[in-house]
Design an enzyme around this catalytic site. Sequence first.
Site, short mmCIF file in Angstrom:
data_model
loop_
_atom_site.label_atom_id
_atom_site.label_comp_id
_atom_site.label_asym_id
_atom_site.label_seq_id
_atom_site.Cartn_x
_atom_site.Cartn_y
_atom_site.Cartn_z
N PRO A 97 8.49 66.26 28.33
CA PRO A 97 7.30 65.59 27.47
C PRO A 97 6.36 64.98 28.64
O PRO A 97 6.84 64.72 29.95
CB PRO A 97 8.03 64.21 27.14
CG PRO A 97 9.55 64.31 27.60
CD PRO A 97 9.73 65.55 28.43
N GLU A 98 5.20 64.96 28.37
CA GLU A 98 4.05 64.55 29.29
C GLU A 98 3.40 63.33 28.59
O GLU A 98 3.98 62.63 27.67
CB GLU A 98 2.70 65.41 29.50
CG GLU A 98 3.52 66.92 29.97
CD GLU A 98 2.49 68.14 30.19
OE1 GLU A 98 1.30 67.87 30.34
OE2 GLU A 98 2.69 69.26 30.30
#
Length: 271
Positions: free
Chosen positions: A2-3
């Site tokens: 995840p960013e």
Amino acid sequence: MPELPEVEVISNFLLDKIKNKQISSVAVNNWYLRVPITGDIDDMLKGKVISDIKRRGKYIIWHTDNNTAIIIHLGMSGKLIYAEYNQVQNKHDHVVFLFSDNTSIVFNDPRRFGLIIVLNKEQEVNFFDALGAEPLTDEFNGAYLQTLLKNRKVNIKSALMDNKLIVGIGNVYASESLFRARISPLKPAQDLTYKECEKLATEIKNTLSDAITAGGSTLKDYAQPSGSAGYFQNSFYVYGKAQKPCKICNNIITHIRQNGRSTYFCNVCQN
Ligand SMILES: [Zn+2]
């Protein structure tokens, strides 16, 4: 992995679901995440009320009514799963936060690069001290970005992914932001003109905001805590599109490795 947008989506979801709820217990099935979970986590948090939930970089911060912060990082494969009951436990469900209304949040993380730590106010300030700029703030603009990139000989894509400069941008959003700004990922960071910095700062914000609106990008196993997938991957211009035609100019998208990471770009649109 995840960013920023995925973490923001998760934070917003949690804010909606568990703000003002009281923790009745914290059950730990596996103490050994990236850093071992503190042995007294249940004693520290039992009875505390979640007063707010924020994001800083890729960290999710649960603040409680006595100035304690529960800091969560999802690492490579971590998930926070919400349930309206004390859910049946699955493999890799390492921590279960149970609330007084019998809802719960489970931290599931097959690869265990995630992190759950409990800090007081002062420790929290110190913990986040070394992190770089938040790209979705008003202060983050072309002039600010140019200051960050000054004297950086590294290529612009690697600079964007450096958390000491800017937080939350990984491989996906660095590639997409550079495409939208029409800047080559190969360009040395310090060589960007003021105009390019302005364009890039704007496109970073646009890309991240669009991704948040789309619920994030589901590439492998990311899902929103509600269980639904994100759909920003449908709007990618270059990421993962090796040998496919550019949506703008029809040129074939180039795939190279930079610092061991995949980079995708259009060498006609971005030069
Ligand atoms: Zn193109």
